[in-house]
Design an enzyme around this catalytic site. Structure first.
Site, PDB file in Angstrom:
ATOM      1  N   ASP A 106     -47.018   5.878 -90.602  1.00 14.24           N
ATOM      2  CA  ASP A 106     -48.144   5.003 -91.450  1.00 14.24           C
ATOM      3  C   ASP A 106     -49.149   6.235 -92.092  1.00 14.24           C
ATOM      4  O   ASP A 106     -49.436   7.335 -91.646  1.00 14.24           O
ATOM      5  CB  ASP A 106     -49.153   4.264 -90.526  1.00 14.24           C
ATOM      6  CG  ASP A 106     -49.887   3.407 -91.625  1.00 14.24           C
ATOM      7  OD1 ASP A 106     -49.477   2.292 -92.050  1.00 14.24           O
ATOM      8  OD2 ASP A 106     -51.092   3.642 -91.888  1.00 14.24           O
TER       9      ASP A 106
ATOM     10  N   HIS B  60     -55.890  -0.308 -90.394  1.00 13.84           N
ATOM     11  CA  HIS B  60     -55.723   0.755 -91.582  1.00 13.84           C
ATOM     12  C   HIS B  60     -56.138   2.139 -91.213  1.00 13.84           C
ATOM     13  O   HIS B  60     -56.628   2.884 -92.317  1.00 13.84           O
ATOM     14  CB  HIS B  60     -56.446   0.316 -92.940  1.00 13.84           C
ATOM     15  CG  HIS B  60     -55.833  -1.258 -93.439  1.00 13.84           C
ATOM     16  ND1 HIS B  60     -54.655  -0.979 -94.124  1.00 13.84           N
ATOM     17  CD2 HIS B  60     -56.518  -2.359 -93.590  1.00 13.84           C
ATOM     18  CE1 HIS B  60     -54.309  -2.388 -94.393  1.00 13.84           C
ATOM     19  NE2 HIS B  60     -55.387  -3.068 -93.684  1.00 13.84           N
TER      20      HIS B  60
ATOM     21  N   ASP C 253     -52.546   2.286 -86.679  1.00 14.26           N
ATOM     22  CA  ASP C 253     -51.244   1.255 -87.389  1.00 14.26           C
ATOM     23  C   ASP C 253     -49.900   1.830 -87.059  1.00 14.26           C
ATOM     24  O   ASP C 253     -48.966   1.152 -87.020  1.00 14.26           O
ATOM     25  CB  ASP C 253     -51.530   1.241 -88.809  1.00 14.26           C
ATOM     26  CG  ASP C 253     -52.881   0.309 -89.213  1.00 14.26           C
ATOM     27  OD1 ASP C 253     -53.333  -0.156 -88.295  1.00 14.26           O
ATOM     28  OD2 ASP C 253     -53.147   0.366 -90.441  1.00 14.26           O
TER      29      ASP C 253
END
Length: 200
Positions: free
Chosen positions: A15, A174, A179
């Site tokens: 991510d 986030h 994530d």
């Protein structure tokens, strides 16, 4: 007749948090990764995604940014300009980590959706290290994987429409590492899922 042995794949959930839609004009600010599992000729084996992880925050490469994109991560560009790693160092460290954890397997980047994260990751790898440990196509999109198994059009897929048992119980924060770990659990669940009509 000899049976050709397939080299295992090691799935690495990645991510990124960035401050705009494309790399170059905009910057990759943080990179998180977690090993999700391993697949060989005998099938997929999930790995605890908290066991092998990577996280770095990077120095911005330009002065341009989209405020809405920056707000998603909550990262401070001024702090990163002072404290973030130089991209060449961060991506070299990431490449070393990928090679270490993949060892005798071929690493595969996976994301949800992979397109945004892969665009930034691959561009940064080539721009700052000259190569990618995933090659140019070692990328798996979990959104496509779900759509294929569920028999749905790709654009009809969203996490909120997936069966709850496929989703990680971890929150989507986030923060790139949080994530990546969350999405590693989603991948493991998707790989084990036989498709609609099953609660497993």
């Amino acid at each position: 007749m000899s049976v050709r042995r397939v080299k295992p794949s090691l799935y690495i959930s990645v991510d990124v948090e960035a401050d705009g839609p494309i790399p170059g004009p905009y910057s990759l600010l943080s990179l998180g990764a977690a090993v999700a599992g391993r697949q060989d000729a005998d099938g997929f084996t999930a790995i605890d995604p908290t066991r092998h992880t990577f996280y770095r925050e990077l120095r911005p490469i330009s002065d341009e940014f989209v405020p809405e994109a920056l707000a998603v991560s909550g990262l401070d560009r001024e702090r990163l300009a002072e404290e973030g790693l130089e991209p060449a160092l961060a991506l070299a460290q990431f490449t070393g980590w990928v090679r270490e954890v993949s060892a005798d397997a071929q690493p595969v980047m996976c994301g949800y959706p992979a397109s945004y994260d892969w665009t930034f990751l691959y561009w940064y790898l080539i721009r700052f290290t000259g190569e990618s440990p995933f090659g140019h196509s070692g990328c798996l999109d979990m959104k496509t994987l779900y759509a294929t198994k569920a028999g749905l059009p790709l654009r009809a897929v969203a996490k909120r429409t997936m069966p709850a048992h496929l989703l990680s119980r971890r929150p989507h924060t986030h923060h790139a590492l949080d994530d990546a770990v969350e999405q590693a659990e989603l991948l493991a669940n998707l790989m084990a899922w036989p498709g609609p009509g099953s609660s497993r």
